[in-house]
Design a protein around this motif. Sequence first.
Motif, PDB file in Angstrom:
ATOM      1  N   ALA A  54     -92.101  -2.348  -9.484  1.00  0.00           N
ATOM      2  CA  ALA A  54     -90.585  -2.273 -10.071  1.00  0.00           C
ATOM      3  C   ALA A  54     -90.865  -1.351 -11.327  1.00  0.00           C
ATOM      4  O   ALA A  54     -89.933  -0.476 -11.371  1.00  0.00           O
ATOM      5  CB  ALA A  54     -90.069  -3.728 -10.495  1.00  0.00           C
ATOM      6  N   LEU A  55     -91.774  -1.223 -11.787  1.00  0.00           N
ATOM      7  CA  LEU A  55     -92.124  -0.460 -13.182  1.00  0.00           C
ATOM      8  C   LEU A  55     -92.235   1.137 -12.628  1.00  0.00           C
ATOM      9  O   LEU A  55     -92.104   2.041 -13.426  1.00  0.00           O
ATOM     10  CB  LEU A  55     -93.136  -0.848 -14.002  1.00  0.00           C
ATOM     11  CG  LEU A  55     -92.893  -2.062 -14.815  1.00  0.00           C
ATOM     12  CD1 LEU A  55     -94.157  -2.613 -15.431  1.00  0.00           C
ATOM     13  CD2 LEU A  55     -91.963  -1.773 -15.679  1.00  0.00           C
ATOM     14  N   LEU A  56     -92.733   1.278 -11.579  1.00  0.00           N
ATOM     15  CA  LEU A  56     -93.049   2.575 -10.910  1.00  0.00           C
ATOM     16  C   LEU A  56     -91.916   3.389 -10.335  1.00  0.00           C
ATOM     17  O   LEU A  56     -91.805   4.606 -10.221  1.00  0.00           O
ATOM     18  CB  LEU A  56     -94.031   2.637  -9.990  1.00  0.00           C
ATOM     19  CG  LEU A  56     -95.619   2.139 -10.285  1.00  0.00           C
ATOM     20  CD1 LEU A  56     -96.631   2.178  -9.484  1.00  0.00           C
ATOM     21  CD2 LEU A  56     -96.076   3.175 -11.618  1.00  0.00           C
ATOM     22  N   VAL A  57     -91.103   2.588  -9.730  1.00  0.00           N
ATOM     23  CA  VAL A  57     -89.579   3.114  -9.062  1.00  0.00           C
ATOM     24  C   VAL A  57     -88.552   3.212 -10.242  1.00  0.00           C
ATOM     25  O   VAL A  57     -88.715   2.690 -11.033  1.00  0.00           O
ATOM     26  CB  VAL A  57     -89.321   2.527  -7.792  1.00  0.00           C
ATOM     27  CG1 VAL A  57     -90.452   2.370  -6.912  1.00  0.00           C
ATOM     28  CG2 VAL A  57     -89.065   0.949  -8.137  1.00  0.00           C
ATOM     29  N   SER A  58     -87.719   3.998  -9.577  1.00  0.00           N
ATOM     30  CA  SER A  58     -86.557   3.980 -10.491  1.00  0.00           C
ATOM     31  C   SER A  58     -85.764   2.814 -10.658  1.00  0.00           C
ATOM     32  O   SER A  58     -85.791   1.902  -9.693  1.00  0.00           O
ATOM     33  CB  SER A  58     -85.493   5.031 -10.130  1.00  0.00           C
ATOM     34  OG  SER A  58     -84.802   4.688  -8.714  1.00  0.00           O
ATOM     35  N   LEU A  63     -83.286  -2.495  -8.783  1.00  0.00           N
ATOM     36  CA  LEU A  63     -82.282  -3.311  -8.705  1.00  0.00           C
ATOM     37  C   LEU A  63     -81.637  -3.571  -7.475  1.00  0.00           C
ATOM     38  O   LEU A  63     -81.494  -4.610  -7.098  1.00  0.00           O
ATOM     39  CB  LEU A  63     -81.038  -2.932  -9.819  1.00  0.00           C
ATOM     40  CG  LEU A  63     -79.980  -3.671  -9.771  1.00  0.00           C
ATOM     41  CD1 LEU A  63     -80.376  -5.028 -10.572  1.00  0.00           C
ATOM     42  CD2 LEU A  63     -78.867  -3.201 -10.816  1.00  0.00           C
ATOM     43  N   GLY A  64     -81.549  -2.733  -6.614  1.00  0.00           N
ATOM     44  CA  GLY A  64     -81.258  -2.537  -5.544  1.00  0.00           C
ATOM     45  C   GLY A  64     -82.031  -3.374  -4.439  1.00  0.00           C
ATOM     46  O   GLY A  64     -81.771  -4.396  -3.675  1.00  0.00           O
ATOM     47  N   ALA A  65     -83.452  -3.281  -4.571  1.00  0.00           N
ATOM     48  CA  ALA A  65     -84.380  -4.234  -3.893  1.00  0.00           C
ATOM     49  C   ALA A  65     -84.126  -5.666  -4.270  1.00  0.00           C
ATOM     50  O   ALA A  65     -84.473  -6.450  -3.415  1.00  0.00           O
ATOM     51  CB  ALA A  65     -85.980  -3.468  -4.082  1.00  0.00           C
ATOM     52  N   LEU A  69     -83.187  -8.893  -1.894  1.00  0.00           N
ATOM     53  CA  LEU A  69     -84.453  -9.725  -1.849  1.00  0.00           C
ATOM     54  C   LEU A  69     -83.722 -11.117  -2.120  1.00  0.00           C
ATOM     55  O   LEU A  69     -84.023 -12.181  -1.384  1.00  0.00           O
ATOM     56  CB  LEU A  69     -85.612  -9.685  -2.623  1.00  0.00           C
ATOM     57  CG  LEU A  69     -86.924 -10.434  -2.616  1.00  0.00           C
ATOM     58  CD1 LEU A  69     -87.435 -10.275  -1.373  1.00  0.00           C
ATOM     59  CD2 LEU A  69     -87.676 -10.320  -3.727  1.00  0.00           C
ATOM     60  N   LEU A  70     -82.919 -11.499  -3.140  1.00  0.00           N
ATOM     61  CA  LEU A  70     -82.290 -12.461  -3.488  1.00  0.00           C
ATOM     62  C   LEU A  70     -80.972 -12.826  -2.323  1.00  0.00           C
ATOM     63  O   LEU A  70     -81.037 -13.948  -2.165  1.00  0.00           O
ATOM     64  CB  LEU A  70     -81.587 -12.396  -4.904  1.00  0.00           C
ATOM     65  CG  LEU A  70     -82.727 -12.296  -6.080  1.00  0.00           C
ATOM     66  CD1 LEU A  70     -81.780 -11.810  -7.304  1.00  0.00           C
ATOM     67  CD2 LEU A  70     -83.160 -13.567  -6.145  1.00  0.00           C
ATOM     68  N   ALA A  71     -80.290 -11.902  -2.024  1.00  0.00           N
ATOM     69  CA  ALA A  71     -79.537 -12.280  -0.894  1.00  0.00           C
ATOM     70  C   ALA A  71     -80.285 -12.541   0.449  1.00  0.00           C
ATOM     71  O   ALA A  71     -79.432 -13.509   0.884  1.00  0.00           O
ATOM     72  CB  ALA A  71     -78.620 -10.966  -0.578  1.00  0.00           C
ATOM     73  N   THR A  72     -81.365 -12.077   0.634  1.00  0.00           N
ATOM     74  CA  THR A  72     -82.172 -12.678   1.945  1.00  0.00           C
ATOM     75  C   THR A  72     -82.594 -13.788   1.915  1.00  0.00           C
ATOM     76  O   THR A  72     -82.566 -14.838   2.658  1.00  0.00           O
ATOM     77  CB  THR A  72     -83.231 -11.520   2.381  1.00  0.00           C
ATOM     78  OG1 THR A  72     -82.558 -10.294   2.162  1.00  0.00           O
ATOM     79  CG2 THR A  72     -83.925 -11.933   3.503  1.00  0.00           C
ATOM     80  N   LEU A  73     -83.210 -14.073   0.627  1.00  0.00           N
ATOM     81  CA  LEU A  73     -84.163 -15.493   0.533  1.00  0.00           C
ATOM     82  C   LEU A  73     -82.854 -16.699  -0.116  1.00  0.00           C
ATOM     83  O   LEU A  73     -83.346 -17.896   0.122  1.00  0.00           O
ATOM     84  CB  LEU A  73     -85.180 -15.211  -0.742  1.00  0.00           C
ATOM     85  CG  LEU A  73     -86.315 -14.452  -0.304  1.00  0.00           C
ATOM     86  CD1 LEU A  73     -87.136 -14.135  -1.259  1.00  0.00           C
ATOM     87  CD2 LEU A  73     -86.811 -15.159   1.096  1.00  0.00           C
ATOM     88  N   SER A  74     -81.708 -16.294  -0.578  1.00  0.00           N
ATOM     89  CA  SER A  74     -80.926 -17.461  -0.746  1.00  0.00           C
ATOM     90  C   SER A  74     -80.757 -18.563   0.356  1.00  0.00           C
ATOM     91  O   SER A  74     -80.873 -19.764  -0.027  1.00  0.00           O
ATOM     92  CB  SER A  74     -79.697 -16.870  -1.492  1.00  0.00           C
ATOM     93  OG  SER A  74     -78.860 -16.272  -0.618  1.00  0.00           O
ATOM     94  N   PRO A  75     -80.511 -18.296   1.347  1.00  0.00           N
ATOM     95  CA  PRO A  75     -80.317 -19.282   2.499  1.00  0.00           C
ATOM     96  C   PRO A  75     -81.299 -19.977   2.852  1.00  0.00           C
ATOM     97  O   PRO A  75     -81.362 -21.148   2.873  1.00  0.00           O
ATOM     98  CB  PRO A  75     -79.621 -18.285   3.793  1.00  0.00           C
ATOM     99  CG  PRO A  75     -79.327 -17.268   3.204  1.00  0.00           C
ATOM    100  CD  PRO A  75     -79.999 -16.946   1.921  1.00  0.00           C
ATOM    101  N   LEU A  76     -82.862 -19.414   2.714  1.00  0.00           N
ATOM    102  CA  LEU A  76     -84.003 -20.101   2.722  1.00  0.00           C
ATOM    103  C   LEU A  76     -84.244 -20.947   1.772  1.00  0.00           C
ATOM    104  O   LEU A  76     -84.664 -22.188   1.995  1.00  0.00           O
ATOM    105  CB  LEU A  76     -85.083 -18.872   3.065  1.00  0.00           C
ATOM    106  CG  LEU A  76     -85.063 -18.216   4.215  1.00  0.00           C
ATOM    107  CD1 LEU A  76     -86.126 -17.284   3.967  1.00  0.00           C
ATOM    108  CD2 LEU A  76     -85.197 -18.739   5.429  1.00  0.00           C
ATOM    109  N   ALA A  77     -83.947 -20.751   0.439  1.00  0.00           N
ATOM    110  CA  ALA A  77     -83.809 -21.590  -0.456  1.00  0.00           C
ATOM    111  C   ALA A  77     -82.818 -22.682  -0.406  1.00  0.00           C
ATOM    112  O   ALA A  77     -83.271 -24.161  -0.654  1.00  0.00           O
ATOM    113  CB  ALA A  77     -83.629 -20.925  -1.945  1.00  0.00           C
TER     114      ALA A  77
END
Length: 90
Positions: A54-58, A63-65, A69-77
Motif C-alpha cells: 500500500a505504501l508503494l502504490v498510489s 484505497l480502491g483495492a 477487499l472489504l466488500a468481498t470479505l464482508s459476507p464471509l465475515a
Amino acid sequence: MDDDPVLRSLGEDLARDDPRLAALLEGVDAAPRRSGAPRVLVLVLLTSTLVTVALLVSPTVALGATAMLLATLSPLAVCWLCTVGDRPAR
C-alpha cells in the motif's frame, strides 16, 4: 456415575464409537487446545506485506483495492460470525 448397568453399557459403547460426542455429553473437553501462534504469525506477515504494498502504490489504487477487499470479505465475515454464535459456551 450411572448405577444402571444398561446406561453404563450404552455410555461405554458411545465412548468407544464416538469419543468426542461422549466427551461433550459428559462436559469434558476432549480436543486439545492449540496455540494461536501460527495464526498470529500469518496475520503479522500478511499485514506487513499489505502495508508495504500500500505504501508503494498510489493512494487511489490502495484505497480502491482496500474497498474491493472489504466488500468481498464482508459476507464471509458475517457467515463466520453466524457460525461462532451457534457454538455452545465453554
